[in-house]
Design a protein around this motif. Sequence first.
Motif, short mmCIF file in Angstrom:
data_model
loop_
_atom_site.label_atom_id
_atom_site.label_comp_id
_atom_site.label_asym_id
_atom_site.label_seq_id
_atom_site.Cartn_x
_atom_site.Cartn_y
_atom_site.Cartn_z
N ARG A 282 0.84 -1.20 0.00
CA ARG A 282 0.00 0.00 0.00
C ARG A 282 0.88 1.26 0.00
O ARG A 282 2.08 1.18 0.29
CB ARG A 282 -0.94 0.02 1.22
CG ARG A 282 -1.96 -1.12 1.18
CD ARG A 282 -3.11 -0.90 2.12
NE ARG A 282 -4.12 0.04 1.68
CZ ARG A 282 -5.03 -0.21 0.75
NH1 ARG A 282 -5.06 -1.37 0.11
NH2 ARG A 282 -5.94 0.70 0.43
N VAL A 284 0.69 5.53 1.23
CA VAL A 284 -0.10 6.58 1.86
C VAL A 284 -0.02 7.83 0.98
O VAL A 284 0.91 7.98 0.18
CB VAL A 284 0.37 6.91 3.31
CG1 VAL A 284 0.18 5.72 4.22
CG2 VAL A 284 1.82 7.39 3.34
N ASP A 293 -4.92 6.04 1.95
CA ASP A 293 -3.99 5.02 1.46
C ASP A 293 -4.64 4.22 0.34
O ASP A 293 -5.86 4.12 0.26
CB ASP A 293 -3.50 4.11 2.59
CG ASP A 293 -4.61 3.38 3.31
OD1 ASP A 293 -5.21 3.96 4.23
OD2 ASP A 293 -4.90 2.22 2.92
#
Length: 319
Positions: A282, A284, A293
């Motif tokens: 992931r 942010v 995110d």
Amino acid sequence: MKTIGVLTSGGDAPGMNAVVRAVVRTAVASGMNVKGISRGYNGLIDGDISDLDVRSVSDIIHRGGTVLYTARSPLFKTEEGMKAAVANCKKHGIEGIVVIGGDGSYRGARDLSLRGIPCVGVPGTIDNDIASTEYTIGFDTAMNTAMEMVDKIRDTAQSHDRCSVVEVMGRSAGFLALQCGIAVGATAILVPEVKTELSEVIARIKKSQETGKKHFIIVVAEGVGGVDKISDTIEQETGIETRATVLGHVQRGGSPTVRDRVCATRFGYAAVQLLKAGSGNRVVGMKHGDIVDYDIYEALNMTKPFDIEMLEVANTTSI
Ligand code: ADP
Ligand code: F6P
């Protein structure tokens, strides 16, 4: 997750240290250990890894550059490099990594996540060219540095009734040039996203000249380049003595601004929350000022629109 790593990768950006600090302190507060990986992905390959505690990151929130050092690592893109990196993660007990860098670093983070090391990307680049976030760490400091430098150039351009053509960084994006150009009142701003003929720039200079303007600043994004040629042509076509300046790496250094320190701290905190929750692969980012995110694949497929209206604002007001 018991132990996480943190690294900075690609071009350094003011505020990267503030992210490292936030990552370490947030992780420790959550009962996790933190390993600092030196020189980006190279440190992961070479095993250049050391323990960080809350005091290891004292006195760095205000410092430019990156205490972890950074690198562009061609070896990391190879099977051999990737294997060594994964092996070192296992050896040092690293179960997840916060990767601070640009798009290239995100691709590396995606590859590591695919190999079972969950990674979370934090946007760090002075270019602000990452599509999944409206803001990247370092951009504000770089904009302010570029503005201050051009203000100094203006003093001498004004004294000599000259035109100054100034190249600012941004790789293939014009975000830095646009903001800096507006802030210094540039007569023209040339960015790679919008094709502008030199004849238009010259016409703008001549029009301003007719109303009494005697010195001119032209901001050129490095993605357009060719400042010497642009400068020569302006001088030939207008008769105004013209000088070209490439601002260069001065834009990458210096103490981060309030905005960069605060964003860095929020991003670092959020990245650790994701790893703590077991989420990897992931990144942010920031949307309307909030921390968000995304999945890395989704993030890498996004495109960042260029604000053409803002260029119109600049062209209307800087005449
Ligand atoms: P940035 O992160 O600022 O965009 P780079 O593009 O130089 O900087 O990327 C930093 C590092 O990330 C590279 O040296 C490499 O190790 C890794 N990287 C870049 N592109 C890829 C890719 N396509 N696949 C895997 N790793 C990559
Ligand atoms: O991505 C940050 C950046 O400073 C770009 O604006 C510029 O094109 C590039 O890095 C310069 O890279 P280097 O430090 O390798 O000269």
